[in-house]
Enzyme design. Sequence first.
Site, PDB file in Angstrom:
ATOM      1  N   ASP A  65       0.800  -1.041  -0.093  1.00 29.21           N
ATOM      2  CA  ASP A  65       0.016  -0.121   0.029  1.00 29.21           C
ATOM      3  C   ASP A  65       0.968   1.266   0.127  1.00 29.21           C
ATOM      4  O   ASP A  65       1.406   1.739   1.240  1.00 29.21           O
ATOM      5  CB  ASP A  65      -0.817   0.068   1.441  1.00 29.21           C
ATOM      6  CG  ASP A  65      -2.047   1.194   1.064  1.00 29.21           C
ATOM      7  OD1 ASP A  65      -2.000   1.728   0.115  1.00 29.21           O
ATOM      8  OD2 ASP A  65      -2.633   1.305   2.100  1.00 29.21           O
ATOM      9  N   GLU A  78       5.046  -5.578  -5.818  1.00 35.24           N
ATOM     10  CA  GLU A  78       3.831  -5.046  -6.833  1.00 35.24           C
ATOM     11  C   GLU A  78       3.424  -3.640  -6.402  1.00 35.24           C
ATOM     12  O   GLU A  78       3.696  -3.273  -5.067  1.00 35.24           O
ATOM     13  CB  GLU A  78       2.726  -6.140  -6.641  1.00 35.24           C
ATOM     14  CG  GLU A  78       1.662  -5.899  -7.530  1.00 35.24           C
ATOM     15  CD  GLU A  78       1.014  -4.894  -7.517  1.00 35.24           C
ATOM     16  OE1 GLU A  78       0.075  -4.599  -8.523  1.00 35.24           O
ATOM     17  OE2 GLU A  78       0.761  -4.194  -6.226  1.00 35.24           O
ATOM     18  N   TYR A 153      -2.861  -8.990 -10.101  1.00 38.71           N
ATOM     19  CA  TYR A 153      -3.704  -8.437  -9.485  1.00 38.71           C
ATOM     20  C   TYR A 153      -5.376  -8.254 -10.179  1.00 38.71           C
ATOM     21  O   TYR A 153      -5.255  -7.574 -11.273  1.00 38.71           O
ATOM     22  CB  TYR A 153      -3.502  -6.850  -9.185  1.00 38.71           C
ATOM     23  CG  TYR A 153      -4.688  -6.079  -8.520  1.00 38.71           C
ATOM     24  CD1 TYR A 153      -5.431  -6.457  -7.595  1.00 38.71           C
ATOM     25  CD2 TYR A 153      -4.632  -4.772  -9.055  1.00 38.71           C
ATOM     26  CE1 TYR A 153      -6.266  -5.831  -6.940  1.00 38.71           C
ATOM     27  CE2 TYR A 153      -5.688  -4.075  -8.574  1.00 38.71           C
ATOM     28  CZ  TYR A 153      -6.446  -4.524  -7.581  1.00 38.71           C
ATOM     29  OH  TYR A 153      -7.633  -3.682  -7.146  1.00 38.71           O
ATOM     30  N   ASP A 192      -2.926 -10.997  -5.389  1.00 36.41           N
ATOM     31  CA  ASP A 192      -4.098 -10.519  -4.685  1.00 36.41           C
ATOM     32  C   ASP A 192      -5.144 -10.867  -5.891  1.00 36.41           C
ATOM     33  O   ASP A 192      -5.399 -10.279  -6.783  1.00 36.41           O
ATOM     34  CB  ASP A 192      -4.204  -9.001  -4.495  1.00 36.41           C
ATOM     35  CG  ASP A 192      -5.388  -8.378  -3.890  1.00 36.41           C
ATOM     36  OD1 ASP A 192      -6.569  -9.315  -3.866  1.00 36.41           O
ATOM     37  OD2 ASP A 192      -5.595  -7.188  -3.714  1.00 36.41           O
ATOM     38  N   ASN A 194      -8.413 -11.209  -5.094  1.00 31.05           N
ATOM     39  CA  ASN A 194      -9.912 -10.687  -4.773  1.00 31.05           C
ATOM     40  C   ASN A 194     -10.878 -11.520  -4.653  1.00 31.05           C
ATOM     41  O   ASN A 194     -11.909 -11.168  -5.144  1.00 31.05           O
ATOM     42  CB  ASN A 194      -9.809  -9.494  -5.765  1.00 31.05           C
ATOM     43  CG  ASN A 194      -9.439  -8.072  -5.440  1.00 31.05           C
ATOM     44  OD1 ASN A 194      -9.746  -7.627  -4.280  1.00 31.05           O
ATOM     45  ND2 ASN A 194      -8.787  -7.193  -6.190  1.00 31.05           N
ATOM     46  N   ASP A 264      -5.025 -13.150  -0.861  1.00 31.50           N
ATOM     47  CA  ASP A 264      -3.870 -13.417  -1.612  1.00 31.50           C
ATOM     48  C   ASP A 264      -3.341 -14.927  -1.587  1.00 31.50           C
ATOM     49  O   ASP A 264      -3.522 -15.493  -0.512  1.00 31.50           O
ATOM     50  CB  ASP A 264      -2.523 -12.670  -1.002  1.00 31.50           C
ATOM     51  CG  ASP A 264      -3.027 -11.090  -0.652  1.00 31.50           C
ATOM     52  OD1 ASP A 264      -2.658 -10.277  -1.528  1.00 31.50           O
ATOM     53  OD2 ASP A 264      -3.905 -10.658   0.299  1.00 31.50           O
ATOM     54  N   ASP A 289      -2.090  -2.990   4.111  1.00 32.58           N
ATOM     55  CA  ASP A 289      -3.298  -3.406   4.470  1.00 32.58           C
ATOM     56  C   ASP A 289      -3.313  -5.090   4.227  1.00 32.58           C
ATOM     57  O   ASP A 289      -4.279  -5.582   4.705  1.00 32.58           O
ATOM     58  CB  ASP A 289      -4.653  -2.848   4.100  1.00 32.58           C
ATOM     59  CG  ASP A 289      -4.546  -2.463   2.611  1.00 32.58           C
ATOM     60  OD1 ASP A 289      -3.756  -2.788   1.752  1.00 32.58           O
ATOM     61  OD2 ASP A 289      -5.578  -1.919   2.110  1.00 32.58           O
ATOM     62  N   HIS A 290      -2.360  -5.369   3.452  1.00 29.99           N
ATOM     63  CA  HIS A 290      -2.171  -6.901   3.097  1.00 29.99           C
ATOM     64  C   HIS A 290      -1.027  -7.300   3.835  1.00 29.99           C
ATOM     65  O   HIS A 290       0.062  -6.309   4.029  1.00 29.99           O
ATOM     66  CB  HIS A 290      -2.063  -7.094   1.556  1.00 29.99           C
ATOM     67  CG  HIS A 290      -3.546  -6.743   0.930  1.00 29.99           C
ATOM     68  ND1 HIS A 290      -4.043  -8.056   0.256  1.00 29.99           N
ATOM     69  CD2 HIS A 290      -4.119  -5.777   0.494  1.00 29.99           C
ATOM     70  CE1 HIS A 290      -5.151  -7.472  -0.268  1.00 29.99           C
ATOM     71  NE2 HIS A 290      -5.212  -6.280  -0.017  1.00 29.99           N
TER      72      HIS A 290
END
Length: 299
Positions: A65, A78, A153, A192, A194, A264, A289-290
Site C-alpha cells: 500500500d 507489486e 492483481y 491478490d 480478490n 492473496d 493493509d495486506h
Amino acid sequence: MSKRGKKKDEETGDVDQENGAAPDAKKAKKGKEAEAPIMYEDPPDKMTTKDGHAANWKITSWNVDGLRAWVKKKGLDETKCAEKALPNEITSMPEYPHKYWSGSEEKEGYSGVAMLCRTEPLKVTYGIGKEEHDKEGRVITAEFPNFFLVTSYVPNAGKGLVRLDYRKTWDVDFQAYLSELDQRKPVVLCGDLNVAHQEIDLKNPKGNKKNAGFTPEEREGFSKLLEAGFVDSFRELYPEQAYAYTFWTYMMNSRSKNVGWRLDYFVLSRTLLPNLCDSKIRGAAMGSDHCPITLHLAI
C-alpha cells in the site's frame, strides 16, 4: 515476487467488504467485554517436500500500500506506482537485478504489478493477450526452465458490484490463459486474487455474501480454476486452518482484532504438488493493509 498497492477508488470494493464485519457484529452488548481476538500464528517453515527434497525456490508476493512510502521494506514486489515514477531505491536494488513492471495505460496510479527476481527468467511477457484486460496492467508472466511464474492483481468487483460482470469475463479469460500455459509447463500463480474462496477464508462470511470478494459468482470463478487442474497451495497444506487472513481494512482496528480476509494466494498446477514444501502467510509483517505470503518449492 508479485503485487499491488490498494487505493480508495472504484477498485476497493464497498465498505462492508473492507470492514469484514457483519452488521450484527458491530452491536456489542453494554457491560460485556469484547472477546479476545483469535490470531493466526505462522508455524515454522517446512523446507522439504513430503518425499524429503529440499526447497530451492522461494517466492514472495505482497500487495503493498503505497510503494514510495515503503521502499526500504524488504520483499516489495507489486505496485500501483508508474514505472517512470519509481523511486531510485527500487530501481537500483542490487539484490534483485532483474526487475519487471506493468501498470495501467489509462490511469496512472491504478492497478499494476511488478516482479523482482534474483534469477533471470528465460522470457517475460505482459498481459494475457486481450486488450480489454491488458490495458490495466494486471499480469506479468516469467518463464523459467521448469515452470511459469504468473503474478496478477485480479480486478475487484467494485463498490455496489459495478464491475462484477467484467470480473466474470476476466475469470473466464484468465483461466483460459493459465490453462494454455499449463499445457506447456507447470504454473505458479501468485497475487491478490480478490476473492475469499470459502467461508473459512474471512472473518464474517454471513455479512459479506453480497459484497465484492465473496459473491457466489467470484467464488464460483475460483472453484472453476481449481477444477481446471490447479490447487490452492495454502488450503492443500492447511485445509482446516481458520483465522488465517492476508487483508485487513485500515478501519475499525480490524487488524488488531484479526477481522480479515484471505485474498492473496499461491495457486499451483496440480502437477507441482510433489514439489510443494510450504505455503506461508506472514501476518506479522506490517506496512500495508495486506501481508506478504511466501511459497517454498523444490523443483
